[in-house]
Design a protein around this motif. Structure first.
Motif, PDB file in Angstrom:
ATOM      1  N   SER A  63      40.860 -16.562 -17.328  1.00  0.00           N
ATOM      2  CA  SER A  63      40.085 -16.794 -16.105  1.00  0.00           C
ATOM      3  C   SER A  63      40.924 -17.545 -15.079  1.00  0.00           C
ATOM      4  CB  SER A  63      38.821 -17.586 -16.444  1.00  0.00           C
ATOM      5  OG  SER A  63      38.103 -17.874 -15.264  1.00  0.00           O
ATOM      6  N   ASP A  64      40.625 -17.291 -13.814  1.00  0.00           N
ATOM      7  CA  ASP A  64      41.350 -17.949 -12.722  1.00  0.00           C
ATOM      8  C   ASP A  64      40.814 -19.345 -12.443  1.00  0.00           C
ATOM      9  OD1 ASP A  64      42.935 -15.720 -12.370  1.00  0.00           O
ATOM     10  OD2 ASP A  64      41.563 -14.804 -10.914  1.00  0.00           O
ATOM     11  N   LYS A  65      39.681 -19.717 -13.033  1.00  0.00           N
ATOM     12  CA  LYS A  65      39.081 -21.021 -12.772  1.00  0.00           C
ATOM     13  C   LYS A  65      38.931 -21.805 -14.071  1.00  0.00           C
ATOM     14  CE  LYS A  65      36.376 -19.671  -8.709  1.00  0.00           C
ATOM     15  NZ  LYS A  65      35.012 -19.591  -8.124  1.00  0.00           N
ATOM     16  N   ILE A  66      39.035 -23.099 -13.954  1.00  0.00           N
ATOM     17  CA  ILE A  66      38.788 -23.991 -15.086  1.00  0.00           C
ATOM     18  C   ILE A  66      37.282 -24.072 -15.318  1.00  0.00           C
ATOM     19  CG2 ILE A  66      39.020 -26.362 -15.911  1.00  0.00           C
ATOM     20  CD1 ILE A  66      41.541 -26.584 -14.204  1.00  0.00           C
ATOM     21  N   TRP A  67      36.923 -24.007 -16.602  1.00  0.00           N
ATOM     22  CA  TRP A  67      35.497 -24.088 -16.937  1.00  0.00           C
ATOM     23  C   TRP A  67      35.170 -25.508 -17.338  1.00  0.00           C
ATOM     24  CZ3 TRP A  67      32.315 -24.544 -21.493  1.00  0.00           C
ATOM     25  CH2 TRP A  67      30.984 -24.148 -21.281  1.00  0.00           C
ATOM     26  N   ALA A  68      34.565 -26.217 -16.449  1.00  0.00           N
ATOM     27  CA  ALA A  68      34.225 -27.620 -16.704  1.00  0.00           C
ATOM     28  C   ALA A  68      32.826 -27.863 -16.178  1.00  0.00           C
ATOM     29  CB  ALA A  68      35.231 -28.558 -16.042  1.00  0.00           C
TER      30      ALA A  68
END
Length: 879
Positions: free
Chosen positions: A615-620
């Motif tokens: 994924s291009d985004k951090i999952w937080a």
């Protein structure tokens, strides 16, 4: 060179001062270019002047000196020859000296009453061709100017400033005086015919009149340096000037430019001579020195009526406005596609709008000045706009941001044509009847007049704007509705007259219509045109159009979202698209379950897009959101997949969204996901979701993408949460499809294995309109908009032209329009003369004629009294 050319075609020709100035200017420029050519061409100095010298006329130093200065030298040489050729032309006084030495003795005549008629153009038309040729050869404006130049040359040599002041004063007096006569001026003189009808010696009469007029001018103003004289043109004139029992001759009044009304002054002078108002005081040694004059019965002054150049000026200004509309942005903004981009965006730059508004306002101001016959305002407007456009275009031409210099040159050329016709209007004055555009067309060839009027009448709102502006600026007793009726009648009569003249010239009675007219022009031609209007749009909006081409996807993005069963929460877990590969592939290499490839004409219509598996985004998520997300992963949770595709066309639908089906997970998958989120998945295994989204999509030209029905493949993806115990966790998805091998076994195929086996999608793009056709398609609304908005409108218009024609017969099928046209022109004449009572009465006479079919029938008979159009009879061949 342009100044020399303008001077050679100007009327009247410039004086010797202009050519002296041109000689000195040419010498100065040649010497200056010679001085600067060596250091500038050899780059001896870093002068900025070398790159800006073309503004003042110094040639470009990048070329050899001889080549660059050759046009200027030729202009200098021609100017020198022209100045030498004019030597000895400006002498007038010896002619008057010969009259002063005349031996004619005066005699007494009876006093008669004289009449005057100004602007009698019909007199000039009735002269013989030879006389008109003599007028054209001798009666030009340069002859008037030459008469006073012996004195002017003397003044020039003694006092240049006084000479320049006098010339400027004369120039502006001629421009600003309403009574100024332009063109050749004439007087007709009539004397009683003798009983034996012996011919009179008009040459001797002219010499006597010239001698007497010279004495009269010296007597009235002894300090006057400008004289007028009479030059015999034609004797025994017939037609309008003919009077029974009289003999008439026409004399041309030759006068310098300082005399503003030569014909009127000469006529008044002849009247004074006949009435002996001054002859009794013209004596030497107690004797009258006036020559013997004949018994003049009438004197009539006339001159050429000013021509109307406003129509040409307005047409050229409209062309200049259209040129600026199309090429302004590409020239000033240095972007050839600026206009297309502006139209597609729906917003115009501020400077572009103000420039077009300013040009249109200048058109309006010029029209108002013309209708008001304001000569002073016209002079101010002409010189102001000329200085403004010349200065502004020179500044724009030498600006660094200007790229399209050719467009500026063409625009300046068009404006120069407009300034030339406007200057010509100033020199010849305003016409007596301003609204004479149809009269001007009637004097031209019928076909040419019909084409010009058709162009003028077909431009939207141009005819209506002109009529309304004429009504607003012209004093009249008619209201707006009566004005519109009169203009419509006059226009209709013009069209009928053009048709009658065309038929009279080409089609005698009884002659069959020619084949070219029936088959190629009116019959078959119109049929083909209508058929083309109905059929061509199908070809235009089809793939046979060369402007239709592929529309490949340029960018693709994907996101995967988990939605709780009750729909109260949604969590985005995967976003991809920043790292992608999109390439064209052959259909058979993609391992789809479709045996037949889709019908495409271009290889790049089929594309295979592969995204990065990470994924291009951090999952937080914050702890409360993380808890809610873990609780929402149960049996019945939906997983939605969305794809965004961006392409270049169409301009109003570049980005489209494809939504996959919602996949419902089972308890087994939900439990694995919960363990993965909580970190209890010791084996670090991914969770496989089958049938996440369709693999093959069709990207339409306009609208949302559709799933390709020729294949039933779905993509399976394995989800995995990476770096859970770190500060930057992320999701990854590795995808593939199940295919059957040749042995019949299912095999998991990863098309994007080279890029990490990320999400993959196959795109089949449709062909769309490209280039200028894309703009056209957007404006008309495609094929449906073309038929609804345009074809039906054209059909309604054509149906109106072909139906109810019987109601137009009484007012359009007129054999002769001569009397009705003359009545309309009389209304215009009365309006211009300020006789508004007669104007309204003549208008109602015209209305009464149109109200009565019987009166209209009788009023439109031919000169022979026939009720049929005047056309030559067809010759019958008898055997």
């Amino acid at each position: 060179t342009s100044l020399v050319c303008a001077a050679l075609i100007a009327s009247p020709k410039p004086g010797p001062e202009f050519w002296r100035f041109m000689l000195r200017y040419s010498e100065t420029v040649i010497i200056l270019s010679y001085i600067l050519s060596i250091p500038c061409s050899k780059a001896c100095f870093s002068w900025k002047l070398c790159g800006q010298t073309n503004i003042i006329g110094v040639p470009d130093f990048s070329k050899p000196f001889v080549v660059s200065t050759l046009p200027l030298f030729l202009a200098y040489f021609v100017t020198l020859l022209h100045s030498f050729g004019q030597g000895g032309v400006y002498e007038l006084k010896p002619r008057y000296d010969s009259w002063l030495n005349s031996t004619y003795m005066p005699i007494e005549d009876d006093i008669v009453e004289n009449t005057e008629n100004v602007l009698d153009e019909a007199v000039m038309e009735e002269m013989s061709p030879r006389s008109r040729y003599r007028i054209g050869r001798r009666g030009t404006l340069q002859d008037f100017e030459n008469l006073g130049r012996s004195v002017n040359d003397h003044l020039y040599s003694t006092d240049s400033f006084q000479n320049i002041s006098k010339n400027l004063d004369t120039f502006f007096q001629r421009l600003l005086t309403d009574e100024t006569e332009f063109g050749p001026s004439f007087i007709s003189i009539s004397i009683l015919d003798t009983e034996d009808h012996t011919e009179d010696d008009w040459t001797k009469i002219g010499n006597d009149l010239n001698f007497a007029l010279l004495q009269l001018q010296d007597f009235e103003n002894s300090n006057n340096a400008d004289y007028y004289s009479l030059d015999l043109v034609e004797t025994d004139v017939k037609g309008t000037l003919y009077q029974k029992g009289h003999r008439t001759a026409v004399f041309q009044v030759v006068a310098p430019l300082t005399i503003l009304t030569p014909a009127a002054d000469a006529a008044n002078g002849v009247k004074k001579l006949q009435l002996r108002e001054a002859s009794s005081d013209l004596q030497e040694n107690g004797e009258n020195v006036m020559p013997g004059l004949p018994g003049i019965t009438s004197v009539r002054a006339f001159h050429r009526e000013p021509e109307n150049f406003y129509g040409i000026t307005a047409a050229v200004d409209i062309i200049a406005a259209l040129f600026a509309l199309l090429f302004y942005q590409s020239s000033i903004e240095a972007d050839p596609q600026a206009l297309i981009e502006t139209v597609s965006q729906g917003l115009f730059p501020q400077d572009y709008v103000f420039t077009m508004f300013f040009i249109l306002v200048l058109l309006l101001v010029d029209a108002v000045i013309y209708l008001k016959r304001a000569k002073a305002a016209k002079v101010f407007f002409h010189y102001t706009t000329f200085a403004f456009f010349t200065t502004g275009l020179l500044i724009l031409y030498h600006k660094s941001t200007t790229s399209n210099h050719k467009a500026l040159r063409v625009f300046f050329l068009i404006k120069c044509l407009s300034f030339a016709t406007s200057a010509r209007q100033l020199r010849c004055g305003f016409p007596v009847i301003l609204n004479e555009s149809l009269r001007w067309l009637k004097r031209r060839n019928e076909e040419f007049a019909s084409i010009l009027f058709g162009i003028y009448y077909s431009i939207p709102f141009l005819y209506e704007l002109k009529v309304l502006l004429d009504f607003a600026c012209t004093a009249s007793s008619l209201d707006i509705f009566d004005w519109l009726k009169l203009e419509d009648i006059n226009r209709s009569l013009f069209e009928i007259d053009i048709r009658n003249k065309t038929y009279y010239k080409r089609y005698p009675f009884g002659k069959p219509q020619p084949t070219w007219k029936k088959v190629y022009l009116e019959g078959g031609g119109l049929f083909v045109l209508l058929f083309v209007v109905l059929v061509v749009p199908f070809f235009v909006f089809s793939t046979s159009n060369p402007q239709v081409g592929p529309n490949p996807v340029l960018e693709t993005r994907m996101n995967i979202t988990f939605i709780s069963p009750n729909g109260t929460s949604a969590f985005e877990v995967f976003t991809g698209g920043n790292r992608r590969t999109i390439q064209s592939e052959e259909w058979m290499r993609l391992n789809t379950d479709s045996l037949t490839p889709p019908p495409v004409r271009h290889p790049n219509q089929i594309q295979d897009a592969c995204l990065s598996p990470d994924s291009d985004k951090i999952w937080a998520l914050p702890p409360p959101a993380m808890k809610d997300f873990s609780n929402s992963i149960v049996a019945g949770t939906k997983i939605l997949t969305y794809w965004n595709f961006r392409r270049a066309l169409p301009l109003d639908n570049q980005v489209v969204i494809a939504g996959g089906r919602s996949v419902v997970i089972q308890e087994r998958e939900a439990e694995k996901l919960r363990k993965m989120i909580s970190g209890e998945n010791d084996n670090d295994n991914a969770v496989l979701i089958e049938g996440l989204y369709p693999r093959v999509w069709r990207i339409l030209g306009k609208g949302d993408p559709l799933r390709e029905i020729s294949t039933n493949q779905f993509v399976d993806c394995s989800f995995k949460l990476n770096g859970l115990n770190t500060s930057q966790p992320w999701w990854s998805a590795k995808c593939g499809v199940n295919i059957k091998s040749n042995s019949g076994e299912n095999t998991f195929w990863e098309q994007c294995k080279d890029t990490g086996s990320g999400p993959e999608i196959i795109l089949i793009s449709s062909e769309v309109a490209t280039g200028a056709f894309a703009q056209f398609s957007k404006i008309v609304g495609g094929l449906t908009g073309m038929y609804v908005a345009y074809i039906l409108a054209i059909g309604t218009f054509i149906r109106g032209m072909t139906s109810n024609l019987v109601t137009k017969i009484p007012h359009q099928d007129l054999p002769c329009t001569r009397r009705l046209t003359a009545l309309c022109e009389d209304i215009y004449v009365m309006r211009n003369a300020g006789e508004h009572l007669l104007e309204e009465r003549l208008y109602w006479l015209l209305i009464r004629i149109y109200r009565s079919p019987t009166v209209l029938f009788e009023f439109t008979r031919t000169e022979r009294g026939d009720a049929e159009p005047e056309r030559p009879q067809r010759r019958l061949i008898t055997h």
